[in-house]
Design a protein around this motif. Structure first.
Motif, PDB file in Angstrom:
ATOM      1  N   LEU A  34       0.877  -1.320  -0.074  1.00  0.00           N
ATOM      2  CA  LEU A  34      -0.103   0.094  -0.052  1.00  0.00           C
ATOM      3  C   LEU A  34       1.207   1.240  -0.176  1.00  0.00           C
ATOM      4  O   LEU A  34       1.752   1.288   1.012  1.00  0.00           O
ATOM      5  N   VAL A  35       0.952   1.897  -1.166  1.00  0.00           N
ATOM      6  CA  VAL A  35       1.272   2.802  -0.815  1.00  0.00           C
ATOM      7  C   VAL A  35       0.442   4.314  -0.334  1.00  0.00           C
ATOM      8  O   VAL A  35      -0.750   4.627  -0.994  1.00  0.00           O
ATOM      9  N   VAL A  36       1.375   5.649   0.343  1.00  0.00           N
ATOM     10  CA  VAL A  36       0.060   6.704   0.653  1.00  0.00           C
ATOM     11  C   VAL A  36       1.057   7.410  -0.142  1.00  0.00           C
ATOM     12  O   VAL A  36       2.081   7.470   0.836  1.00  0.00           O
ATOM     13  N   GLN A  37       0.262   8.503  -0.500  1.00  0.00           N
ATOM     14  CA  GLN A  37       1.133   9.212  -0.891  1.00  0.00           C
ATOM     15  C   GLN A  37       0.760  10.254  -1.685  1.00  0.00           C
ATOM     16  O   GLN A  37      -0.233  10.733  -1.620  1.00  0.00           O
ATOM     17  N   GLY A  70      -5.018  -4.889  -6.501  1.00  0.00           N
ATOM     18  CA  GLY A  70      -4.052  -5.976  -6.528  1.00  0.00           C
ATOM     19  C   GLY A  70      -3.000  -5.711  -6.224  1.00  0.00           C
ATOM     20  O   GLY A  70      -3.529  -5.556  -4.533  1.00  0.00           O
ATOM     21  N   ALA A  71      -1.773  -6.246  -6.174  1.00  0.00           N
ATOM     22  CA  ALA A  71      -1.313  -6.404  -5.426  1.00  0.00           C
ATOM     23  C   ALA A  71      -0.654  -5.088  -4.828  1.00  0.00           C
ATOM     24  O   ALA A  71       0.204  -4.846  -4.032  1.00  0.00           O
ATOM     25  N   HIS A  72      -0.674  -4.378  -5.751  1.00  0.00           N
ATOM     26  CA  HIS A  72       0.132  -3.056  -5.096  1.00  0.00           C
ATOM     27  C   HIS A  72      -1.321  -1.856  -5.376  1.00  0.00           C
ATOM     28  O   HIS A  72      -2.559  -1.832  -6.247  1.00  0.00           O
ATOM     29  N   GLU A  73      -1.335  -0.597  -4.346  1.00  0.00           N
ATOM     30  CA  GLU A  73      -2.071  -0.237  -3.992  1.00  0.00           C
ATOM     31  C   GLU A  73      -1.995   1.044  -3.825  1.00  0.00           C
ATOM     32  O   GLU A  73      -0.694   1.138  -3.396  1.00  0.00           O
ATOM     33  N   LEU A  74      -2.574   2.300  -4.291  1.00  0.00           N
ATOM     34  CA  LEU A  74      -2.251   3.952  -3.947  1.00  0.00           C
ATOM     35  C   LEU A  74      -3.666   4.323  -3.849  1.00  0.00           C
ATOM     36  O   LEU A  74      -4.475   4.200  -4.247  1.00  0.00           O
TER      37      LEU A  74
END
Length: 222
Positions: free
Chosen positions: A155-158, A180-184
């Motif tokens: 999980l990316v929090v940007q 999916g595998a990556h979330e933002l």
């Protein structure tokens, strides 16, 4: 209903890079440990790290705030990435002490460390706060390979105005993952420290709440 957390505690850990420190914010009925480290320009007093430590223990996630050896030693400059990795690896056994799955996390440089070491250490997932996708003004110096190579859910929090990488600059595997595998998750108008403009549409308390809500919901799905 009153708080469900125990009192925080601190422990020092000897690593090959020097003495690190873990500040525990435990949940009474924890099912996960979220271990998060700081960036190269600050410590565990960062607003996002403090907020996560205050909120997540109420949702069955113990939070371990990790101070790298260079910070514990009082140094002002972070060492090379390889040395940061050494310090993180040295702390990892202590993070596994409660016997629970451990989410490797960090903000900025700490997020890079978490991504680079996640697979080898057996991290359950990675939380990347303000991932420094590239140096400011140097988009050609992309670090996307570190993010995409984590080998576990991320999980990316940007911040929407982060000079180290705005959300739209991230690879489609991150921005368009849709569970999916990556979330933002974007904090609209936020800079690298998630500070938002005083006259912006989003207040500072709301910005912090976006972070804690996103991480709370994500950990609930893991």
């Amino acid at each position: 209903m009153g708080p469900v957390t125990s009192a925080k505690s601190s422990e020092t850990v000897d690593t090959p890079a020097g003495e690190a420190r873990i500040t525990w914010h435990p949940a009474k009925a924890a099912r996960l440990v979220l271990a998060v480290s700081h960036g190269a320009g600050g410590g565990i007093e960062a607003r996002d790290l403090r907020a996560l430590a205050a909120v997540l223990p109420e949702h069955a996630v113990s939070v371990a705030l990790v101070e790298q050896p260079w910070r514990v030693a009082g140094k002002k400059l972070a060492p090379a990435p390889k040395t940061l990795d050494v310090g993180w690896r040295g702390v990892w056994p202590a993070l596994q002490g409660p016997g629970l799955p451990v989410i490797a996390g960090g903000r900025s440089a700490g997020a890079r460390v978490a991504c680079r070491t996640a697979k080898e250490l057996g991290a359950h997932a990675v939380l990347a706060l303000s991932f420094p996708l590239h140096p400011p003004g140097r988009p050609e110096k992309s670090r996307a390979d570190e993010l995409l190579g984590a080998g576990v859910p991320v999980l990316v929090v940007q911040g929407g105005n982060d000079p180290f990488g705005k959300p739209a600059e991230f690879p489609v595997e991150v921005v368009g993952a849709g569970g999916g595998a990556h979330e933002l998750v974007e904090v609209a108008g936020g800079d690298h420290g998630f500070a938002v403009p005083k006259r912006g549409a989003l207040g500072q308390d709301d910005a912090v709440r976006i972070i804690t809500d996103a991480v709370r919901d994500w950990t609930a799905r893991l």
